[in-house]
Scaffold this motif. Sequence first.
Motif, PDB file in Angstrom:
ATOM      1  N   UNK A 374       0.831  -1.201   0.000  1.00 48.07           N
ATOM      2  CA  UNK A 374       0.000   0.000   0.000  1.00 48.07           C
ATOM      3  C   UNK A 374       0.868   1.254   0.000  1.00 48.07           C
ATOM      4  N   UNK A 375       1.842   1.315   0.931  1.00 54.01           N
ATOM      5  CA  UNK A 375       2.703   2.495   0.998  1.00 54.01           C
ATOM      6  C   UNK A 375       3.506   2.663  -0.292  1.00 54.01           C
ATOM      7  N   UNK A 376       3.953   1.547  -0.828  1.00 57.93           N
ATOM      8  CA  UNK A 376       4.693   1.613  -2.090  1.00 57.93           C
ATOM      9  C   UNK A 376       3.814   2.199  -3.200  1.00 57.93           C
ATOM     10  N   UNK A 377       2.572   1.731  -3.298  1.00 57.50           N
ATOM     11  CA  UNK A 377       1.653   2.228  -4.323  1.00 57.50           C
ATOM     12  C   UNK A 377       1.377   3.717  -4.140  1.00 57.50           C
ATOM     13  N   UNK A 378       1.179   4.133  -2.892  1.00 56.34           N
ATOM     14  CA  UNK A 378       0.946   5.555  -2.614  1.00 56.34           C
ATOM     15  C   UNK A 378       2.161   6.381  -3.022  1.00 56.34           C
ATOM     16  N   UNK A 379       3.337   5.868  -2.675  1.00 57.10           N
ATOM     17  CA  UNK A 379       4.580   6.594  -2.955  1.00 57.10           C
ATOM     18  C   UNK A 379       4.798   6.752  -4.456  1.00 57.10           C
ATOM     19  N   UNK A 380       4.560   5.684  -5.193  1.00 59.77           N
ATOM     20  CA  UNK A 380       4.875   5.711  -6.613  1.00 59.77           C
ATOM     21  C   UNK A 380       3.802   6.357  -7.468  1.00 59.77           C
ATOM     22  N   UNK A 381       2.543   6.244  -7.069  1.00 60.25           N
ATOM     23  CA  UNK A 381       1.468   6.718  -7.931  1.00 60.25           C
ATOM     24  C   UNK A 381       0.760   7.972  -7.416  1.00 60.25           C
ATOM     25  N   UNK A 382       0.628   8.112  -6.120  1.00 58.26           N
ATOM     26  CA  UNK A 382      -0.163   9.232  -5.575  1.00 58.26           C
ATOM     27  C   UNK A 382       0.583   9.869  -4.414  1.00 58.26           C
ATOM     28  N   UNK A 383       1.790  10.308  -4.705  1.00 58.36           N
ATOM     29  CA  UNK A 383       2.664  10.833  -3.663  1.00 58.36           C
ATOM     30  C   UNK A 383       2.018  12.013  -2.942  1.00 58.36           C
ATOM     31  N   UNK A 391       2.405   9.897   5.640  1.00 55.44           N
ATOM     32  CA  UNK A 391       3.581   9.089   5.937  1.00 55.44           C
ATOM     33  C   UNK A 391       4.165   9.364   7.321  1.00 55.44           C
ATOM     34  N   UNK A 392       4.323  10.620   7.659  1.00 52.98           N
ATOM     35  CA  UNK A 392       4.993  10.947   8.918  1.00 52.98           C
ATOM     36  C   UNK A 392       4.233  10.388  10.113  1.00 52.98           C
ATOM     37  N   UNK A 393       2.915  10.434  10.066  1.00 47.89           N
ATOM     38  CA  UNK A 393       2.101   9.916  11.169  1.00 47.89           C
ATOM     39  C   UNK A 393       1.808   8.431  11.018  1.00 47.89           C
ATOM     40  N   UNK A 394       2.296   7.825   9.923  1.00 50.30           N
ATOM     41  CA  UNK A 394       2.064   6.393   9.645  1.00 50.30           C
ATOM     42  C   UNK A 394       0.571   6.066   9.639  1.00 50.30           C
ATOM     43  N   UNK A 395      -0.218   6.987   9.077  1.00 49.94           N
ATOM     44  CA  UNK A 395      -1.667   6.818   9.022  1.00 49.94           C
ATOM     45  C   UNK A 395      -2.026   5.988   7.791  1.00 49.94           C
ATOM     46  N   UNK A 396      -1.939   4.676   7.920  1.00 51.26           N
ATOM     47  CA  UNK A 396      -2.197   3.793   6.785  1.00 51.26           C
ATOM     48  C   UNK A 396      -3.662   3.838   6.356  1.00 51.26           C
ATOM     49  N   UNK A 397      -4.564   4.025   7.301  1.00 50.32           N
ATOM     50  CA  UNK A 397      -5.984   4.122   6.935  1.00 50.32           C
ATOM     51  C   UNK A 397      -6.225   5.353   6.072  1.00 50.32           C
ATOM     52  N   UNK A 398      -5.684   6.496   6.498  1.00 50.50           N
ATOM     53  CA  UNK A 398      -5.842   7.713   5.711  1.00 50.50           C
ATOM     54  C   UNK A 398      -5.223   7.582   4.334  1.00 50.50           C
ATOM     55  N   UNK A 399      -4.056   6.937   4.269  1.00 44.70           N
ATOM     56  CA  UNK A 399      -3.395   6.739   2.984  1.00 44.70           C
ATOM     57  C   UNK A 399      -4.226   5.839   2.074  1.00 44.70           C
ATOM     58  N   UNK A 400      -4.805   4.774   2.641  1.00 47.91           N
ATOM     59  CA  UNK A 400      -5.618   3.854   1.844  1.00 47.91           C
ATOM     60  C   UNK A 400      -6.856   4.545   1.290  1.00 47.91           C
ATOM     61  N   UNK A 401      -7.515   5.343   2.118  1.00 47.49           N
ATOM     62  CA  UNK A 401      -8.710   6.053   1.661  1.00 47.49           C
ATOM     63  C   UNK A 401      -8.362   7.067   0.589  1.00 47.49           C
TER      64      UNK A 401
END
Length: 719
Positions: A374-383, A391-401
């Motif tokens: 998930x983090x990789x996809x966010x980093x590469x496609x929707x930085x 990223x800094x808060x490690x909010x994976x739920x927010x990143x996924x949404x």
Amino acid sequence: ELGFHPKETKSEAFLRYFSGDVDGAFETGESGDAADGVDQESDLEKVPIETWATPYALSIMGKRYTSNCPYGTGDGYGDGRAISVGEIVVPFASQRGEGNSITTGMDLDGSNRDERTDDTNDENELDASNRLDHSSYLDYGTSFDPFRGNDAAPSARQHLYPHLASRWELQLKGAGQTPFCRGADGRAVLRSSIREFLASEAMHHLGVCTTRALSLIVSDGMDGNTSQRPWYSDGARKRLPNLPSMDDPRLKQYSEKQRREIISQLAAQAKADPDTLVEEKCAITCRVSPSFVRIGHLDLFARRVEMWQVKNGNGKMDESADDDDGDDAAVKTKAAEDGEGMEVERTPTPQQPQAKVTSPLMESRQYQELEELLWHACYREYYNEAYWPYWESKDAKGAALALLDAAMCKIVNMVAGWIRVGFVQGNFNADNCLIGGRTMDYGPFGFLDVYHPLSAKWTGSGEHFGFMNQPSAGYANFAVLVESLLPVIEAHGGNPDEVREEMLAKASAVFSESVDKVVRTKLGLDGGPPDLMAKEADEIWEDLEPLLRTGRGDWTLFWRQLTYVAKEYSPASGAKPNYDKMMDLLLGADRCPSVVNPFYDSLTKENKATLRSIIEKWHKALTKCHEFNVEQSPDAAVVPPEERMRLVNPKYILREWMLVEAYSKADAGKFIPGDYSTIHELFELCKDPYGEGTPEMHEKYYRRAPDETLRAGGTAFMS
């Protein structure tokens, strides 16, 4: 765009590298910058070259499948002949000047890195800012460039964040077997390689998001490699499907309109499988994309999480259960000092999340790999949208949404672009859908000749992948993406049922509206009072669609001819409408009607009257739209409606008969030198699909498909 110097692209090293010989590429002693006298081999020993292929899961129209996996689990499905061989990092122009983070040697995290210079004055100097990055999907890695000699040394490696540079993954298609080839040879033949190379570049210039083609290398000559493939014999190409005629006694109980609809649907679905094996030259295409992360990748890792949950009671760890499963050695645990709650920290690789884990599920390798992806996809496609804010808060739920919202928009725009230019992907499974919303995997694709909502070239497309059903297929793929990210959202405190309901409701609306918006744009009614234009465009399409379907309208010619009508009788010029002359212009009376008349079947008297009524209603709506725009912008130049229509209704597309001519000349036989002239000609044609082209291009390529190609195997349809 990739920063390759022309000298590099003509080198032996380039030829070897992009034909799959990534090790042998540097045994020749040749380099794009050989004048520097660099000992490349010593540097390459320090930075070994790695290639990779990836597994993914198969989901068709939202239904998960494991039958194609040799293990029956879904773990053995994946890139059967696609091998990634590197990544190129190209800094944005703004990052090449003095005072930016590159020349000051500082990364976003404040760490020092080696200062670099960028000499752009000498045209023979290669751009030192280019780096090849050989990293796996779960390792962000660092960058190096084997074409640059000493610059490949580990001390010169740099990491450039997505807001500082673009990244391009290089993937060879047809370079040989992968662990997921399921017994196939892993090769691609020249025919399919030419189709992918030209089509991906055509889509780029049509303005539809797509992977790109860097190179096409053919195995030619007496010692060239060949493969056997099922294809269509000359007899099959000439054999016409047995379709009923209008006076067929089996249809006598139907009205004339109903008979036409039945025959048009039978014609759209009249297909046959190949009837012979042919020996064809092999070839390798290098396709390029910021990433090749598919929905199927996330689907696979989510399935593994679900299997872990089934095995371990939905996250309640069974102390007697063996959860070894080859846990990644890079994932380490340490007990909290109080020994309670077992709080775990991951030791991160560069740019990977250092997420804290507080449940048995989140401790599992299966879950951690899903979140890493998930983090990789966010980093590469929707930085900007999904990585940097969370990223800094490690909010994976927010990143996924955030990723779901961004991916939804990109996939909708891609599918809408397909409808606009008359493209049918043909095999739009979730594994053929990139989360970045780029067209990829140009296999059984096709551009429309005859319009029908169920049109598709592939014999296996069925109705679900038909032309106008592509938004529904896109929605089904997005639903798989939602399901794949729900384990992460739930693990971080989200309510999966609420998220699913909200996301799918939103997606259902935007996917269903996509076709309506495309039609409005093609009619030139995308401006004007929104409610009024939407209503009028819907009414026009309601009358026009059955006419295009039963009259076997040519999708590209119809809309381009309508654009010429808008130009000749432009509301911007105040030209007085003459609807009879508009009809003549639309039906190609100024040129041979059998060439540019957008209807393959002769229109009945009733249909002609309907078409004239449609033109009158459309032109009045177009005039209202333009007048509204002028009123809204009295002091600004208003783009005339015919220009807006020209920029969305292409004149030139890659019709299959054109591609057949190109690859037939290129592969006339093993002992016959290939003629690549038509490939180059079509490549030039693709670069300006909305322009008028040269007189020669206009005469040769702005026309209906020849009648004999509309039912021929290998042209009208294919395996």
